[in-house]
Design a protein around this motif. Structure first.
Motif, PDB file in Angstrom:
ATOM      1  N   CYS A 134       8.529  -9.226   4.556  1.00 13.33           N
ATOM      2  CA  CYS A 134       8.508  -7.787   4.550  1.00 13.33           C
ATOM      3  C   CYS A 134       6.944  -7.213   4.826  1.00 13.33           C
ATOM      4  O   CYS A 134       6.293  -7.415   3.952  1.00 13.33           O
ATOM      5  CB  CYS A 134       8.946  -7.279   3.087  1.00 13.33           C
ATOM      6  SG  CYS A 134       9.093  -5.487   3.093  1.00 13.33           S
ATOM      7  N   SER A 135       6.452  -7.168   6.136  1.00  9.46           N
ATOM      8  CA  SER A 135       5.045  -6.705   6.387  1.00  9.46           C
ATOM      9  C   SER A 135       5.123  -5.819   7.466  1.00  9.46           C
ATOM     10  O   SER A 135       6.010  -6.358   8.680  1.00  9.46           O
ATOM     11  CB  SER A 135       4.479  -8.055   6.609  1.00  9.46           C
ATOM     12  OG  SER A 135       3.040  -7.687   6.768  1.00  9.46           O
ATOM     13  N   VAL A 189       2.040  -3.353   3.995  1.00  9.10           N
ATOM     14  CA  VAL A 189       3.422  -2.987   3.976  1.00  9.10           C
ATOM     15  C   VAL A 189       3.346  -1.742   3.052  1.00  9.10           C
ATOM     16  O   VAL A 189       2.677  -1.705   2.001  1.00  9.10           O
ATOM     17  CB  VAL A 189       4.594  -3.914   3.624  1.00  9.10           C
ATOM     18  CG1 VAL A 189       4.385  -4.449   2.376  1.00  9.10           C
ATOM     19  CG2 VAL A 189       5.889  -3.423   4.003  1.00  9.10           C
ATOM     20  N   HIS A 190       4.061  -0.728   3.356  1.00 10.13           N
ATOM     21  CA  HIS A 190       3.976   0.566   2.696  1.00 10.13           C
ATOM     22  C   HIS A 190       5.104   0.286   1.304  1.00 10.13           C
ATOM     23  O   HIS A 190       6.179  -0.555   1.719  1.00 10.13           O
ATOM     24  CB  HIS A 190       4.787   1.435   3.405  1.00 10.13           C
ATOM     25  CG  HIS A 190       4.621   3.062   2.794  1.00 10.13           C
ATOM     26  ND1 HIS A 190       5.240   3.188   1.875  1.00 10.13           N
ATOM     27  CD2 HIS A 190       3.673   4.077   3.228  1.00 10.13           C
ATOM     28  CE1 HIS A 190       4.992   4.633   1.335  1.00 10.13           C
ATOM     29  NE2 HIS A 190       4.108   5.024   2.372  1.00 10.13           N
ATOM     30  N   ILE A 191       4.966   0.559   0.328  1.00  8.32           N
ATOM     31  CA  ILE A 191       5.590   0.415  -0.918  1.00  8.32           C
ATOM     32  C   ILE A 191       7.221   1.001  -0.685  1.00  8.32           C
ATOM     33  O   ILE A 191       8.192   0.156  -1.102  1.00  8.32           O
ATOM     34  CB  ILE A 191       5.091   0.965  -2.031  1.00  8.32           C
ATOM     35  CG1 ILE A 191       5.879   0.377  -3.398  1.00  8.32           C
ATOM     36  CG2 ILE A 191       5.233   2.558  -2.031  1.00  8.32           C
ATOM     37  CD1 ILE A 191       5.035   0.924  -4.693  1.00  8.32           C
ATOM     38  N   ARG A 228      12.875  -0.171   0.661  1.00 11.19           N
ATOM     39  CA  ARG A 228      14.157   0.182   1.487  1.00 11.19           C
ATOM     40  C   ARG A 228      14.450  -1.475   1.921  1.00 11.19           C
ATOM     41  O   ARG A 228      15.937  -1.535   2.194  1.00 11.19           O
ATOM     42  CB  ARG A 228      13.651   0.930   2.706  1.00 11.19           C
ATOM     43  CG  ARG A 228      13.377   2.215   2.249  1.00 11.19           C
ATOM     44  CD  ARG A 228      13.102   3.150   3.553  1.00 11.19           C
ATOM     45  NE  ARG A 228      12.249   2.704   4.323  1.00 11.19           N
ATOM     46  CZ  ARG A 228      12.298   2.588   5.617  1.00 11.19           C
ATOM     47  NH1 ARG A 228      13.534   2.926   6.279  1.00 11.19           N
ATOM     48  NH2 ARG A 228      11.465   2.145   6.405  1.00 11.19           N
ATOM     49  N   CYS A 229      13.682  -2.415   2.002  1.00  8.87           N
ATOM     50  CA  CYS A 229      14.195  -3.612   2.312  1.00  8.87           C
ATOM     51  C   CYS A 229      14.953  -4.240   1.317  1.00  8.87           C
ATOM     52  O   CYS A 229      15.874  -5.029   1.549  1.00  8.87           O
ATOM     53  CB  CYS A 229      12.915  -4.579   2.757  1.00  8.87           C
ATOM     54  SG  CYS A 229      11.946  -4.162   4.281  1.00  8.87           S
ATOM     55  N   HIS A 230      14.477  -4.170   0.121  1.00 10.55           N
ATOM     56  CA  HIS A 230      15.490  -4.722  -0.887  1.00 10.55           C
ATOM     57  C   HIS A 230      16.836  -3.948  -0.793  1.00 10.55           C
ATOM     58  O   HIS A 230      17.817  -4.918  -0.950  1.00 10.55           O
ATOM     59  CB  HIS A 230      14.618  -4.483  -2.311  1.00 10.55           C
ATOM     60  CG  HIS A 230      13.848  -5.327  -2.592  1.00 10.55           C
ATOM     61  ND1 HIS A 230      12.637  -5.105  -2.600  1.00 10.55           N
ATOM     62  CD2 HIS A 230      14.013  -6.304  -3.236  1.00 10.55           C
ATOM     63  CE1 HIS A 230      11.698  -6.245  -2.756  1.00 10.55           C
ATOM     64  NE2 HIS A 230      12.481  -6.957  -3.709  1.00 10.55           N
ATOM     65  N   VAL A 277       0.865  -1.334  -0.243  1.00 13.82           N
ATOM     66  CA  VAL A 277       0.015   0.246  -0.052  1.00 13.82           C
ATOM     67  C   VAL A 277       0.889   1.211  -0.152  1.00 13.82           C
ATOM     68  O   VAL A 277       1.945   1.176   0.434  1.00 13.82           O
ATOM     69  CB  VAL A 277      -0.900   0.101   1.243  1.00 13.82           C
ATOM     70  CG1 VAL A 277      -1.728   1.387   1.189  1.00 13.82           C
ATOM     71  CG2 VAL A 277      -1.868  -1.241   1.363  1.00 13.82           C
ATOM     72  N   GLY A 278       0.483   2.030  -0.828  1.00 10.66           N
ATOM     73  CA  GLY A 278       1.141   3.616  -0.801  1.00 10.66           C
ATOM     74  C   GLY A 278       1.015   4.195  -1.924  1.00 10.66           C
ATOM     75  O   GLY A 278       0.207   3.943  -2.782  1.00 10.66           O
ATOM     76  N   PRO A 279       1.732   5.266  -2.207  1.00  8.53           N
ATOM     77  CA  PRO A 279       1.695   5.994  -3.560  1.00  8.53           C
ATOM     78  C   PRO A 279       1.740   5.113  -4.726  1.00  8.53           C
ATOM     79  O   PRO A 279       2.440   4.316  -4.771  1.00  8.53           O
ATOM     80  CB  PRO A 279       2.567   7.137  -3.557  1.00  8.53           C
ATOM     81  CG  PRO A 279       3.678   6.660  -2.428  1.00  8.53           C
ATOM     82  CD  PRO A 279       2.974   5.771  -1.371  1.00  8.53           C
ATOM     83  N   SER A 280       1.083   5.405  -5.842  1.00  8.53           N
ATOM     84  CA  SER A 280       1.356   4.811  -7.105  1.00  8.53           C
ATOM     85  C   SER A 280       1.668   5.648  -7.985  1.00  8.53           C
ATOM     86  O   SER A 280       1.492   6.759  -8.184  1.00  8.53           O
ATOM     87  CB  SER A 280      -0.283   4.391  -7.525  1.00  8.53           C
ATOM     88  OG  SER A 280      -0.269   3.649  -8.698  1.00  8.53           O
ATOM     89  N   LEU A 281       2.837   5.100  -8.683  1.00 11.06           N
ATOM     90  CA  LEU A 281       3.489   6.059  -9.727  1.00 11.06           C
ATOM     91  C   LEU A 281       2.459   5.981 -11.049  1.00 11.06           C
ATOM     92  O   LEU A 281       2.230   7.144 -11.790  1.00 11.06           O
ATOM     93  CB  LEU A 281       4.657   5.641 -10.150  1.00 11.06           C
ATOM     94  CG  LEU A 281       6.058   5.644  -8.924  1.00 11.06           C
ATOM     95  CD1 LEU A 281       7.300   4.892  -9.285  1.00 11.06           C
ATOM     96  CD2 LEU A 281       6.136   7.297  -8.658  1.00 11.06           C
TER      97      LEU A 281
END
Length: 167
Positions: A96-97, A72-74, A79-81, A37-41
Motif C-alpha cells: 500500500c504505497s 501513502v495517505h492515511i 480504504r485498502c484495509h 502521511v495525512g491528517p492526525s487524529l
C-alpha cells in the motif's frame, strides 16, 4: 537507527502472523503501508508526523536518514484495509504505497508547493544512491486509486495547523 528496529519489528510480526495462520489453517491477508502521511487524529504527534513537522521547520537531520521512501495517505491505508476485507478472493500481501521518492526529491517538491516553509534543499546521503519502487498492482487491479503526494501533505499540514503545531 530507531527506524531500522521499527522496520525489523514489522517484518518479524508479519512473519509470525503468517506462521500462526499456516499452523492454524487460517486465511490471512496483510496490507503493508509505506510511510503514512495525512491528517492526525490525536493531538500528540506520532513518530512519522513529528518527522514531517521537523522537515517543514527546516530540521534536516532526522529526515536525512530516510533516503528513498514510499508514501501513502492515511485514508488510502484505511480504504485498502476495507477493500481487501470486502473482497472475498483477496489473498496474500498487499503493498500500500502511492509514491516512492528520494528525500531530496520530496524536499524539492514540498519547497515548491510550500515556499513559506524553510524546507531543507539537500540531505546527507547516508545510504548512497538507492532505487526501488513498490508493486501495488494487486490493489490497482482491484480498482484502487491512490491519492497523490500533494494531497497527502496538504491534509497533513492542515492538521498540523489545526492542532497548533504550526503557527
Amino acid at each position: 537507527m530507531r527506524k531500522l528496529w521499527y522496520a525489523l519489528a514489522k517484518m518479524l510480526a508479519e512473519k509470525a502472523a503468517w506462521e500462526f495462520a499456516k499452523e492454524n489453517n487460517m486465511d490471512l491477508v496483510t496490507v503493508l503501508p509505506s510511510f503514512v502521511v495525512g491528517p492526525s487524529l490525536p493531538r500528540h504527534l506520532c513518530f512519522t508526523a513529528s518527522h514531517v513537522l521537523g522537515l517543514l521547520k527546516g530540521e534536516a537531520e532526522r529526515f536525512s536518514w530516510y533516503g528513498r521512501m514510499g508514501y501513502v495517505h492515511i485514508d488510502d491505508v484505511a480504504r485498502c484495509h476495507i477493500l481487501v476485507y470486502e473482497t472475498g478472493n483477496a489473498r496474500g500481501r498487499y503493498l500500500c504505497s502511492s509514491t516512492v521518492l528520494d528525500n531530496h526529491e520530496l524536499a524539492a517538491l514540498l519547497a515548491k508547493i510550500y515556499p513559506f516553509f524553510p524546507i531543507p534543499a539537500r540531505f546527507e546521503a547516508h545510504y548512497g544512491k538507492q532505487h526501488y519502487e513498490f508493486n501495488t498492482s494487486k490493489l490497482q487491479d482491484m480498482g484502487f486509486k491512490f491519492k497523490g503526494i500533494e494531497e497527502m501533505f496538504d491534509d497533513c499540514i492542515q492538521s498540523l495547523y489545526a492542532q497548533g503545531h504550526l503557527p
